[in-house]
Design an enzyme around this catalytic site. Structure first.
Site, PDB file in Angstrom:
ATOM      1  N   ASN A   8     -35.573 -10.039 -41.352  1.00  0.00           N
ATOM      2  CA  ASN A   8     -36.609  -9.136 -40.853  1.00  0.00           C
ATOM      3  C   ASN A   8     -37.135  -8.356 -42.049  1.00  0.00           C
ATOM      4  O   ASN A   8     -36.494  -7.416 -42.524  1.00  0.00           O
ATOM      5  CB  ASN A   8     -36.029  -8.191 -39.798  1.00  0.00           C
ATOM      6  N   ARG A  90     -38.339 -13.181 -38.599  1.00  0.00           N
ATOM      7  CA  ARG A  90     -39.084 -12.459 -37.580  1.00  0.00           C
ATOM      8  C   ARG A  90     -40.524 -12.312 -38.063  1.00  0.00           C
ATOM      9  O   ARG A  90     -40.779 -11.813 -39.164  1.00  0.00           O
ATOM     10  CB  ARG A  90     -38.488 -11.072 -37.355  1.00  0.00           C
ATOM     11  N   HIS A 179     -42.435  -7.258 -29.765  1.00  0.00           N
ATOM     12  CA  HIS A 179     -41.031  -7.136 -29.345  1.00  0.00           C
ATOM     13  C   HIS A 179     -40.595  -8.256 -28.390  1.00  0.00           C
ATOM     14  O   HIS A 179     -39.598  -8.125 -27.684  1.00  0.00           O
ATOM     15  CB  HIS A 179     -40.759  -5.770 -28.684  1.00  0.00           C
ATOM     16  N   HIS A 207     -38.170  -1.202 -24.585  1.00  0.00           N
ATOM     17  CA  HIS A 207     -37.726  -1.341 -25.973  1.00  0.00           C
ATOM     18  C   HIS A 207     -38.237  -0.103 -26.702  1.00  0.00           C
ATOM     19  O   HIS A 207     -39.358  -0.084 -27.220  1.00  0.00           O
ATOM     20  CB  HIS A 207     -38.295  -2.617 -26.588  1.00  0.00           C
ATOM     21  N   ILE A 208     -37.436   0.941 -26.696  1.00  0.00           N
ATOM     22  CA  ILE A 208     -37.926   2.222 -27.212  1.00  0.00           C
ATOM     23  C   ILE A 208     -37.101   2.679 -28.408  1.00  0.00           C
ATOM     24  O   ILE A 208     -35.899   2.884 -28.344  1.00  0.00           O
ATOM     25  CB  ILE A 208     -37.964   3.311 -26.110  1.00  0.00           C
ATOM     26  N   GLY A 211     -40.554   2.148 -33.214  1.00  0.00           N
ATOM     27  CA  GLY A 211     -41.614   1.388 -32.559  1.00  0.00           C
ATOM     28  C   GLY A 211     -41.194   1.224 -31.117  1.00  0.00           C
ATOM     29  O   GLY A 211     -40.027   0.928 -30.844  1.00  0.00           O
ATOM     30  N   ARG A 240     -46.752   6.349 -34.327  1.00  0.00           N
ATOM     31  CA  ARG A 240     -47.925   5.711 -33.743  1.00  0.00           C
ATOM     32  C   ARG A 240     -48.348   6.445 -32.476  1.00  0.00           C
ATOM     33  O   ARG A 240     -47.520   6.878 -31.688  1.00  0.00           O
ATOM     34  CB  ARG A 240     -47.642   4.234 -33.449  1.00  0.00           C
ATOM     35  N   ASP A 283     -38.320  11.443 -36.140  1.00  0.00           N
ATOM     36  CA  ASP A 283     -36.981  11.089 -35.662  1.00  0.00           C
ATOM     37  C   ASP A 283     -36.637  11.907 -34.428  1.00  0.00           C
ATOM     38  O   ASP A 283     -36.587  13.139 -34.485  1.00  0.00           O
ATOM     39  CB  ASP A 283     -35.962  11.341 -36.774  1.00  0.00           C
ATOM     40  N   ARG A 285     -33.895  12.450 -32.996  1.00  0.00           N
ATOM     41  CA  ARG A 285     -32.695  13.279 -33.154  1.00  0.00           C
ATOM     42  C   ARG A 285     -33.030  14.629 -33.773  1.00  0.00           C
ATOM     43  O   ARG A 285     -32.505  15.664 -33.352  1.00  0.00           O
ATOM     44  CB  ARG A 285     -31.658  12.537 -34.004  1.00  0.00           C
ATOM     45  N   GLY A 330     -33.360   1.480 -30.409  1.00  0.00           N
ATOM     46  CA  GLY A 330     -32.692   2.656 -30.961  1.00  0.00           C
ATOM     47  C   GLY A 330     -32.550   3.837 -30.034  1.00  0.00           C
ATOM     48  O   GLY A 330     -31.450   4.336 -29.791  1.00  0.00           O
ATOM     49  N   GLY A 332     -33.434   3.876 -26.735  1.00  0.00           N
ATOM     50  CA  GLY A 332     -32.953   3.395 -25.446  1.00  0.00           C
ATOM     51  C   GLY A 332     -31.455   3.187 -25.404  1.00  0.00           C
ATOM     52  O   GLY A 332     -30.802   3.460 -24.393  1.00  0.00           O
ATOM     53  N   GLU A 333     -30.891   2.738 -26.516  1.00  0.00           N
ATOM     54  CA  GLU A 333     -29.463   2.445 -26.552  1.00  0.00           C
ATOM     55  C   GLU A 333     -28.606   3.678 -26.827  1.00  0.00           C
ATOM     56  O   GLU A 333     -27.439   3.726 -26.423  1.00  0.00           O
ATOM     57  CB  GLU A 333     -29.179   1.394 -27.629  1.00  0.00           C
ATOM     58  N   GLU A 383     -32.092  -9.315 -31.444  1.00  0.00           N
ATOM     59  CA  GLU A 383     -33.184 -10.191 -31.829  1.00  0.00           C
ATOM     60  C   GLU A 383     -32.733 -11.241 -32.842  1.00  0.00           C
ATOM     61  O   GLU A 383     -33.180 -12.394 -32.814  1.00  0.00           O
ATOM     62  CB  GLU A 383     -34.333  -9.362 -32.415  1.00  0.00           C
TER      63      GLU A 383
END
Length: 398
Positions: A8, A90, A179, A207-208, A211, A240, A283, A285, A330, A332-333, A383
């Site tokens: 990637n 990718r 994605h 997929h959050i 990106g 974005r 970020d 966080r 990232g 989402g998990e 992926e």
């Protein structure tokens, strides 16, 4: 038996995962950041918890790939380059040209260069990675795996824009999404977790991360997705903007004295989203760390959630129902509170998350309450595994 490597390549980064095939055992993973800048960072994981880290100047992608391959040898991860029997890359944009992964030939590479304008932030870097690998390992099969190919099943009503139709006919101006490799993996895992054929399911997958995109998966195929002609539109992301009324662009450009639309697009790609609204960080966080005392940080997080909730509702309506919603990537998990707060707003649909089950990061799990009518799943994406699987599939047909 051989080893396949998934690549990637970003504009200033290179990430990889090396798998033993066909067992699909992960042997090593790593990344090089700040390529082309001083103090590039190298990080490699291998063996039983072993790690290698270094800081040095890596001038370009060819040098980065040579460094990775040299380290695979010097760290005894492989004993010879010949152990690598396949390389999967990718690639973000395949347009309408590539509906499946493909072995990379000179003709394919030229077509990828022609498609670069569909993903100007990503495709040139993807191509640099391909060229560098083919130069160093010219006799090894290289496969392009496209983010867009999963979305070629989207019905016409969902991919054509409400602009003069001839722009689509002449220039391919339509929704392509992104994605897709992640959605392909996650939808398969969701079906396994639910114990049903994917063809029988309606899923909304989020997929959050930095990106971010959303996908309505109906019968195992992409039915609609939030990213559009490029990966700029849809939900709000780290830098974005997501969906914006085009009229506001000309308005702001006139007020700010911005002459080129390309300069405005750069602002939408690199200075907007969480960063642009919060003024603090891209970020999540860091935003969560200051939101209690910073209204703009708080607002950016609320907007991020709002756009996700909006698309979930839209996709449930489009598919006339849903069996499960899925968090991946990232945020989402790993963001427990984002998952909880998003699902708290969706009770009308029979969606409910158990706080105890949800108190986890990066682990595959059904986090629904026992009586939820719609399942909520946490599925870490993979992926790279999908990429090397495609390498093996196409290698067998060579």
């Amino acid at each position: 038996m051989g080893k396949s490597i998934a690549i990637n390549a970003g504009s200033s980064t290179l990430k990889y995962k090396l798998f033993e095939m066909p067992s699909e055992k992960l042997i090593s993973s790593g990344d090089i950041a700040r390529i082309g800048m001083p103090d590039s960072t190298v990080s490699i994981k291998y063996g039983d918890g072993k790690k290698y880290k270094d800081t040095l100047d890596v001038k370009d992608h060819e040098e980065a790939i040579k460094l990775v391959l040299d380290k695979l040898l010097s760290l005894d991860i492989i004993s010879d380059y010949n152990e690598i029997t396949g390389v999967g890359h990718r690639v973000v944009a395949g347009g309408e040209e590539f509906k499946d992964s493909v072995v990379i030939t000179d003709e394919v590479l030229q077509k990828l260069e022609d498609l670069s304008e569909l993903a100007p932030l990503h495709e040139p870097a993807n191509i640099l990675g391909i060229k560098a690998f083919k130069k160093i390992l010219p006799n090894v099969i290289s496969v392009a795996v496209f983010d867009t190919s999963f979305h070629t099943s989207i019905p016409e009503k969902n991919y054509v824009y409400g602009i003069p139709y001839e722009y689509y006919e002449k220039y391919g101006a339509r929704k392509y999404g992104a994605h897709g490799t992640s959605y392909r993996y996650v939808s398969g895992r969701a079906a396994a977790m639910l114990g049903k054929p994917v063809e029988d399911l309606k899923l909304v997958i989020m997929h959050i991360g930095a990106g971010a995109s959303m996908c309505a998966v109906k019968g195992g195929k992409s039915f609609d997705t939030s990213m559009g002609f490029t990966p700029l539109t849809g939900v709000m992301m780290a830098t974005r903007s997501g969906d914006v009324d085009p009229s506001v662009l000309s308005y702001v450009m006139e007020k700010e004295g911005i002459d080129k639309l390309s300069d405005m697009i750069k602002i939408l790609n690199n200075q907007s989203g969480l960063l642009g609204v919060s003024g603090v960080s891209a970020d999540m966080r860091e935003i969560e760390g200051v939101q209690a005392k910073n209204h703009r940080a708080y607002l950016s997080r609320e907007m991020y959630k709002n756009r996700i909730i909006r698309y979930i509702g839209q996709y449930i309506a489009e598919m006339n129902g849903v069996d499960a919603i899925v968090f991946t990537a990232g945020v989402g998990e790993n963001d427990i509170m984002i998952r909880q707060e998003v699902t708290d707003e969706l009770g009308y649909f029979g969606i409910a998350v158990d706080p105890k089950k949800n108190d986890i990061r990066g682990e595959e799990r059904d986090i629904s309450t026992d009586d939820a009518k719609v399942k909520t799943l946490l599925i870490p994406t993979n992926e790279e595994l999908m990429i090397v699987r495609d390498v093996e599939r196409l290698k067998d047909h060579q």
